[in-house]
Design a protein around this motif. Structure first.
Motif, PDB file in Angstrom:
ATOM      1  N   ASN A  31     -43.900  24.963 -10.248  1.00  0.00           N
ATOM      2  CA  ASN A  31     -44.969  23.984 -10.048  1.00  0.00           C
ATOM      3  C   ASN A  31     -44.458  22.591 -10.430  1.00  0.00           C
ATOM      4  N   PRO A  32     -43.875  21.852  -9.456  1.00  0.00           N
ATOM      5  CA  PRO A  32     -43.345  20.525  -9.764  1.00  0.00           C
ATOM      6  C   PRO A  32     -44.360  19.404  -9.589  1.00  0.00           C
ATOM      7  N   SER A  33     -45.616  19.727  -9.327  1.00  0.00           N
ATOM      8  CA  SER A  33     -46.619  18.698  -9.086  1.00  0.00           C
ATOM      9  C   SER A  33     -46.862  17.861 -10.343  1.00  0.00           C
ATOM     10  N   LEU A  54     -50.747  23.852 -20.893  1.00  0.00           N
ATOM     11  CA  LEU A  54     -50.702  25.285 -20.635  1.00  0.00           C
ATOM     12  C   LEU A  54     -49.342  25.917 -20.906  1.00  0.00           C
ATOM     13  N   VAL A  55     -48.281  25.252 -20.488  1.00  0.00           N
ATOM     14  CA  VAL A  55     -46.944  25.850 -20.553  1.00  0.00           C
ATOM     15  C   VAL A  55     -46.252  25.437 -21.853  1.00  0.00           C
ATOM     16  N   SER A  56     -45.843  26.416 -22.621  1.00  0.00           N
ATOM     17  CA  SER A  56     -45.083  26.174 -23.844  1.00  0.00           C
ATOM     18  C   SER A  56     -43.602  26.301 -23.521  1.00  0.00           C
ATOM     19  N   ASP A  57     -42.887  25.194 -23.578  1.00  0.00           N
ATOM     20  CA  ASP A  57     -41.485  25.166 -23.183  1.00  0.00           C
ATOM     21  C   ASP A  57     -40.660  26.126 -24.032  1.00  0.00           C
ATOM     22  N   GLY A  58     -39.948  27.025 -23.356  1.00  0.00           N
ATOM     23  CA  GLY A  58     -39.112  27.998 -24.045  1.00  0.00           C
ATOM     24  C   GLY A  58     -39.857  29.197 -24.575  1.00  0.00           C
ATOM     25  N   PRO A  94     -40.120  15.334 -14.399  1.00  0.00           N
ATOM     26  CA  PRO A  94     -40.649  15.468 -13.036  1.00  0.00           C
ATOM     27  C   PRO A  94     -39.656  15.343 -11.885  1.00  0.00           C
ATOM     28  N   ARG A  95     -38.703  14.421 -11.935  1.00  0.00           N
ATOM     29  CA  ARG A  95     -37.817  14.219 -10.785  1.00  0.00           C
ATOM     30  C   ARG A  95     -36.396  14.711 -11.047  1.00  0.00           C
ATOM     31  N   ASP A  96     -36.218  15.579 -12.042  1.00  0.00           N
ATOM     32  CA  ASP A  96     -34.888  16.067 -12.394  1.00  0.00           C
ATOM     33  C   ASP A  96     -34.616  17.380 -11.663  1.00  0.00           C
ATOM     34  N   MET A  97     -34.099  17.255 -10.447  1.00  0.00           N
ATOM     35  CA  MET A  97     -33.883  18.434  -9.613  1.00  0.00           C
ATOM     36  C   MET A  97     -32.935  19.439 -10.268  1.00  0.00           C
ATOM     37  N   ALA A 146     -43.466  20.727 -14.006  1.00  0.00           N
ATOM     38  CA  ALA A 146     -43.168  19.350 -14.374  1.00  0.00           C
ATOM     39  C   ALA A 146     -43.779  19.029 -15.733  1.00  0.00           C
ATOM     40  N   ARG A 147     -43.064  18.275 -16.531  1.00  0.00           N
ATOM     41  CA  ARG A 147     -43.598  17.825 -17.816  1.00  0.00           C
ATOM     42  C   ARG A 147     -44.536  16.650 -17.539  1.00  0.00           C
ATOM     43  N   ALA A 148     -45.725  16.966 -17.069  1.00  0.00           N
ATOM     44  CA  ALA A 148     -46.682  15.937 -16.645  1.00  0.00           C
ATOM     45  C   ALA A 148     -48.068  16.551 -16.558  1.00  0.00           C
ATOM     46  N   GLY A 149     -49.090  15.670 -16.675  1.00  0.00           N
ATOM     47  CA  GLY A 149     -50.472  16.102 -16.482  1.00  0.00           C
ATOM     48  C   GLY A 149     -50.862  17.244 -17.389  1.00  0.00           C
TER      49      GLY A 149
END
Length: 407
Positions: free
Chosen positions: A307-309, A339-343, A351-354, A331-334
């Motif tokens: 979910n990159p939105s 909701l998402v706990s990193d790791g 967001p734009r780091d492909m 994406a680390r946004a919004g």
């Protein structure tokens, strides 16, 4: 910032019981899209109306409508005149409220008016509420001001933000989907008050790991050793389709075995299919629109969600994926950060780091134990999101706002 379970006035401001309406609470709700297109925002509004009516409230919904609605609406729906948006004809905008609808609202005699879209009709409803002396609240469901950048119209964003600031000024309450999103709206100056949080729930009887179907995967031509990256949502540019394509193409360049499973439809589908090699033997699989248990099966049969939105204020798809037992790369946004706990339950990426997206996806593709552990952690976290508790907090806040207006 207030949280959804703590909508209370200070004791010194608590109104006397007789200030509350003696009759069933009457709510007038204005929506820019109540059911003619299916998305997370209007489905949340329909759930709220269903809950309110189950609690004995009387709700009247005003919204643009279509001859081909996406689903049956909850409650009483009154059509507001509208026209299709040029270039995005699936969406409609109401240029205002005709006198007959203003009279209809007066006759309905609402205790509170709830606005969920900052369009001209909502501006008119806000003015009407003030003339009637009725408290008026609004809910923010998306980063509307950012959409134009995806269509080469970023230069009008300052003007749109100015209109939004005007609309959200002077309300009795503003509901946002997460604390982080509320802070973003304050940081940008679009809202000036500390908002209340109206979160989202998930139907755990519908979305759960038990829906996983190896047979369904096989029917789509997915091999057992292919990790499935799910993408769920309307196929429109603001969902980050370019970043999905770039990340999965990078995985192909790295030799990481995977399949992209795209669930949804929309005006950008043909463009997106070309970007991700749909139709090729090892290309992306497009299911089209899915609903009900078919959608739940698709979530559970994937191995991760991408979910990159950056326009999501909550990210219902994140929660549905978590309830289905799969990790989320977002994406680390919004609202994603809420909701998402990193790791722990997934990975949050700039967001734009492909390349960072590709790194996170590759880690899950190559490590079944890691995605299983993060999927289980997400499943446990999803249990906290109960629709009745969340919508009950909104009803409680309605009553407090009404009481404060009368005190």
């Amino acid at each position: 910032m207030r949280v959804a379970t703590a909508f209370k006035l200070p004791e010194s401001a608590a109104p006397a019981p007789q200030t509350r309406p003696a009759h069933p609470l009457r709510v007038a709700l204005y929506s820019g899209n109540y059911n003619y297109v299916r998305d997370g925002a209007n489905q949340a509004l329909n759930r709220l109306v269903t809950f309110l009516e189950a609690q004995g409230c009387v709700v009247r919904v005003y919204s643009p409508t279509s001859d081909t609605p996406a689903f049956e609406p909850a409650g009483t729906l009154v059509s507001v005149p509208s026209f299709a948006i040029p270039g995005r004809s699936e969406y409609r905008v109401a240029p205002g409220l005709p006198d007959r609808l203003k009279a209809d609202i007066r006759d309905f005699a609402p205790d509170i008016i709830h606005l969920s879209a900052p369009d001209p009709a909502a501006h008119a409803a806000k003015k009407l509420a003030r003339r009637l002396g009725v408290p008026v609240v609004a809910s923010i469901h998306t980063r509307f001001e950012t959409y134009f950048e995806y269509y080469g119209l970023g230069f009008i964003r300052p003007g749109i933000e100015a209109l939004l600031r005007r609309f959200y000024h002077g309300l009795d309450e503003i509901f946002v989907t997460s604390q982080g999103f509320g802070q973003t709206m304050r940081d940008t100056g679009i809202i000036g008050m500390a908002p209340a949080v109206w979160s989202r729930g998930v139907d755990k009887a519908r979305f759960n790991p038990g829906r996983r179907s190896p047979e369904w995967r096989w029917s789509l031509g997915i091999a057992d050793d292919e990790a499935v990256i799910g993408f769920v949502g309307r196929l429109v540019l603001e969902k980050g389709l370019d970043m999905v394509a770039a990340a999965v193409n990078e995985l192909t360049q790295r030799g990481v075995k995977h399949r992209l499973l795209v669930v949804g439809d929309g005006p950008a589908r043909a463009h997106f299919e070309a970007l991700v090699g749909a139709g090729k033997a090892d290309g992306a699989i497009f299911t089209g629109f899915l609903d009900g248990t078919n959608l739940a099966r698709a979530y559970a049969s994937a191995d991760m969600l991408l979910n990159p939105s950056t326009t999501e204020t909550f990210g219902n798809i994140n929660l549905e994926a978590m309830a289905s037992g799969i990790p989320v790369v977002a994406a680390r946004a919004g609202g994603n950060e809420t909701l998402v706990s990193d790791g722990i339950t997934g990975a949050l990426v700039e967001p734009r780091d492909m390349r960072a997206y590709a790194d996170a996806l590759a880690g899950y593709c190559r490590n079944a134990n890691l995605r299983a552990a993060h999927g289980q952690a997400g499943l446990a976290a999803a249990n906290a999101y109960d629709w009745d508790v969340i919508n009950g907090a909104v009803l409680s806040r309605y009553r407090d706002v009404i009481a404060a207006k009368h005190s």
